[in-house]
Design an enzyme around this catalytic site. Structure first.
Site, PDB file in Angstrom:
ATOM      1  N   HIS A 162       0.829  -1.210   0.000  1.00 13.37           N
ATOM      2  CA  HIS A 162       0.000   0.000   0.000  1.00 13.37           C
ATOM      3  C   HIS A 162       0.869   1.270   0.000  1.00 13.37           C
ATOM      4  O   HIS A 162       0.429   2.308   0.472  1.00 13.37           O
ATOM      5  CB  HIS A 162      -0.956   0.043   1.199  1.00 13.37           C
ATOM      6  CG  HIS A 162      -1.690  -1.244   1.432  1.00 13.37           C
ATOM      7  ND1 HIS A 162      -2.934  -1.511   0.906  1.00 13.37           N
ATOM      8  CD2 HIS A 162      -1.326  -2.364   2.110  1.00 13.37           C
ATOM      9  CE1 HIS A 162      -3.317  -2.731   1.265  1.00 13.37           C
ATOM     10  NE2 HIS A 162      -2.359  -3.280   1.995  1.00 13.37           N
ATOM     11  N   SER A 283      15.062  21.266 -16.361  1.00 10.69           N
ATOM     12  CA  SER A 283      13.899  22.105 -16.623  1.00 10.69           C
ATOM     13  C   SER A 283      14.386  23.421 -17.198  1.00 10.69           C
ATOM     14  O   SER A 283      15.430  23.937 -16.804  1.00 10.69           O
ATOM     15  CB  SER A 283      13.147  22.346 -15.311  1.00 10.69           C
ATOM     16  OG  SER A 283      12.380  23.517 -15.402  1.00 10.69           O
ATOM     17  N   LYS A 289      16.197  21.363 -11.165  1.00  8.47           N
ATOM     18  CA  LYS A 289      15.529  20.118 -11.527  1.00  8.47           C
ATOM     19  C   LYS A 289      16.390  19.134 -12.304  1.00  8.47           C
ATOM     20  O   LYS A 289      17.166  19.491 -13.162  1.00  8.47           O
ATOM     21  CB  LYS A 289      14.301  20.442 -12.382  1.00  8.47           C
ATOM     22  CG  LYS A 289      13.224  21.168 -11.608  1.00  8.47           C
ATOM     23  CD  LYS A 289      12.332  20.206 -10.883  1.00  8.47           C
ATOM     24  CE  LYS A 289      11.389  19.607 -11.897  1.00  8.47           C
ATOM     25  NZ  LYS A 289      10.304  18.904 -11.285  1.00  8.47           N
ATOM     26  N   GLU A 296       9.840   7.892 -17.128  1.00 12.13           N
ATOM     27  CA  GLU A 296       8.519   8.487 -17.380  1.00 12.13           C
ATOM     28  C   GLU A 296       8.045   8.175 -18.797  1.00 12.13           C
ATOM     29  O   GLU A 296       6.881   7.844 -19.033  1.00 12.13           O
ATOM     30  CB  GLU A 296       8.572  10.003 -17.197  1.00 12.13           C
ATOM     31  CG  GLU A 296       8.693  10.435 -15.743  1.00 12.13           C
ATOM     32  CD  GLU A 296       8.912  11.938 -15.627  1.00 12.13           C
ATOM     33  OE1 GLU A 296       8.191  12.717 -16.265  1.00 12.13           O
ATOM     34  OE2 GLU A 296       9.836  12.337 -14.884  1.00 12.13           O
TER      35      GLU A 296
END
Ligand code: ARG
Length: 462
Positions: A162, A283, A289, A296
């Site tokens: 979980h 970024s 970043k 992804e």
């Protein structure tokens, strides 16, 4: 009026009107099925060799067909071949060029076959080869994971259920979980390949042919295990494509789940790993970043393959026997699936060895969230407490820990004894993370000893 040049269609005999020019473009597949040229030529040569064997071509006709086709292959590979939309697809483009080059013998190549069995054959030859490439790529990624598992057999991180800290596990064990999934993916593809490697050629348009063909011979020349049993089925079903895409969708699902973990682990909140700069981007606005783009993207590409699976199932679902033009729609989703899976496996196998593993952060995280609570309960059971009572006792200790911001292992003996008089000094052996993982020492367990044994078995299997 009909034109008697290369662009006049092989089926034009029955027609008096030219094809609508938009329809010509709309129905052509050559822009994408030219990718099958190698298999088309290979299958045509085998077909011609068989025709010569049974006496439907003489030897010199076969030789000029073979040479003509090999020359065309060479031209295609040197980008010296004009693909024509008017000739619809890869099959008619190649055949028309052959006839243009070698004359009458070229016109005999299509004896005893149809584009319907031809395209089904080409597609199976193509897919058989690509399955082998994908299996090799899977193996490569599996080996990479085994190497990491070996290096990190003792490294501890929190295991989750979980997405809440559950029990400590070893990083090696975690890598082996991904390895198991890929192992099943490999087996699934091998299984699928057995049903791909069957030859439709000879089914002709749908009913077979009246010529005395030798299908077993052609099948042997092309490395097929056997020829198909039923001509109607052979030209029409694309279940082998669907089966492959469904195996591919599972590979992508596994890579997508894996990606999800790498993305979470790269975040400042987890901070378990750092992916190499080579697989990340920055970024344009936030200077700090470093984004895990590759996982992804792989996670995102999973959507494509799932979509391709649904596309093919839908293309197939309402088709009466036998061949229908609907089947031309099988190619783009299949090609896209092959490209996507191969690319994703390749990028993963390149990325994984460069991943930096932040052992200290993992260990700190494993210390949080009372990950050894089950070990304390098991300890109490060994001291004669019933498991349900032990569960209750440890639950209370965890409550106390939450209030006082203390992990179980950081409590004093006196603090722990408030919850049960069965607790003695030896309790600290089981409250350590290394004690916890080492205790799970059975087949399939997370103990470093078991991880090493599992790696040995896996290597033997590869
Ligand atoms: N381009 C067609 C396909 O991809 C080849 C078979 C065409 N057969 C036909 N009867 N029109 O399926």
């Amino acid at each position: 009026m009909k034109q008697d040049n290369i662009t006049s269609k092989p089926w034009s005999g029955r027609f008096t009107e030219a094809t609508d020019s938009f329809v010509e473009t709309f129905s052509a597949s050559v822009n994408f099925d030219k990718r099958l040229y190698r298999y088309d030529i290979e299958a045509s040569i085998a077909h011609a060799r068989m025709l010569a064997k049974v006496g439907l071509l003489d030897k010199s006709e076969f030789q000029s067909i073979e040479k003509g086709l090999l020359d065309i292959k060479n031209d295609i590979e040197h980008h010296d071949f004009a693909w024509l939309i008017e000739l619809e697809d890869v099959h008619m483009n190649i055949e028309a060029r052959l006839t243009e080059r070698i004359g009458i013998a070229g016109k005999k190549l299509h004896t005893g076959r149809s584009r319907n069995d031809q395209v089904a054959t080409d597609l199976r030859l193509y897919l058989r080869e690509e399955i082998d490439h994908i299996c090799t790529a899977l193996r490569r990624l599996q080996l990479t994971l085994l190497d990491i598992a070996e290096r990190e057999a003792e490294t501890i991180l929190p295991g989750f259920t979980h997405l809440q800290v559950a029990q400590p596990v070893t990083f090696g064990h975690h890598m082996l979980a991904w390895h198991e999934m890929l192992k099943r993916d490999f087996e699934r593809l091998g299984d699928c390949r057995r049903r791909v490697n069957i030859m439709p050629l000879g089914a002709a348009a749908l009913a077979g042919t009246s010529y005395p063909i030798d299908r077993a011979y052609t099948a042997e020349l092309l490395g097929f295990d056997r020829a198909t049993e039923n001509s109607l089925d052979a030209v029409s079903d694309r279940d082998f494509v669907i089966e492959f895409i469904s195996s591919a969708a599972l590979i992508m699902t596994h890579l997508s789940r894996f990606s999800e973990e790498l993305i979470l682990w790269s975040s400042a909140q987890f901070n378990f790993i750092e992916l190499s700069d080579r697989f990340c981007t920055g970024s344009s606005i936030m200077p700090q970043k470093k984004n895990p783009d590759i996982p992804e993207l792989v996670r995102g590409k999973t959507g494509r393959v799932n979509g391709n699976l649904i596309a093919l199932l839908t293309v197939m679902k309402a088709q009466p026997l036998a061949y229908n033009k609907d089947n031309q729609e099988d190619k783009e989703p299949l090609f896209d699936t092959v490209d996507t899976v191969k690319g994703s496996l390749q990028v993963f196998a390149n990325m994984m060895p460069t991943m930096k593993i932040k052992k200290t952060h993992m260990l700190v995280a494993a210390h949080q969230g009372f990950s050894t609570a089950t070990d304390l309960a098991d300890y109490l059971v060994r001291h004669g407490v019933a498991f349900r009572d032990a569960h209750e006792i440890v639950g209370k200790a965890v409550c106390y820990g939450l209030e006082n911001e203390k992990d179980l292992a950081d409590m004093s003996l006196e603090e722990l004894q408030q919850f049960s008089s069965e607790i003695g000094t030896d309790v600290f052996d089981v409250l350590t993370l290394s004690g916890s993982v080492a205790a799970r020492d059975h087949l399939g367990g997370t103990a470093p000893r078991q991880v090493r044994a599992a790696i040995l078995r896996a290597r033997k299997n590869l």
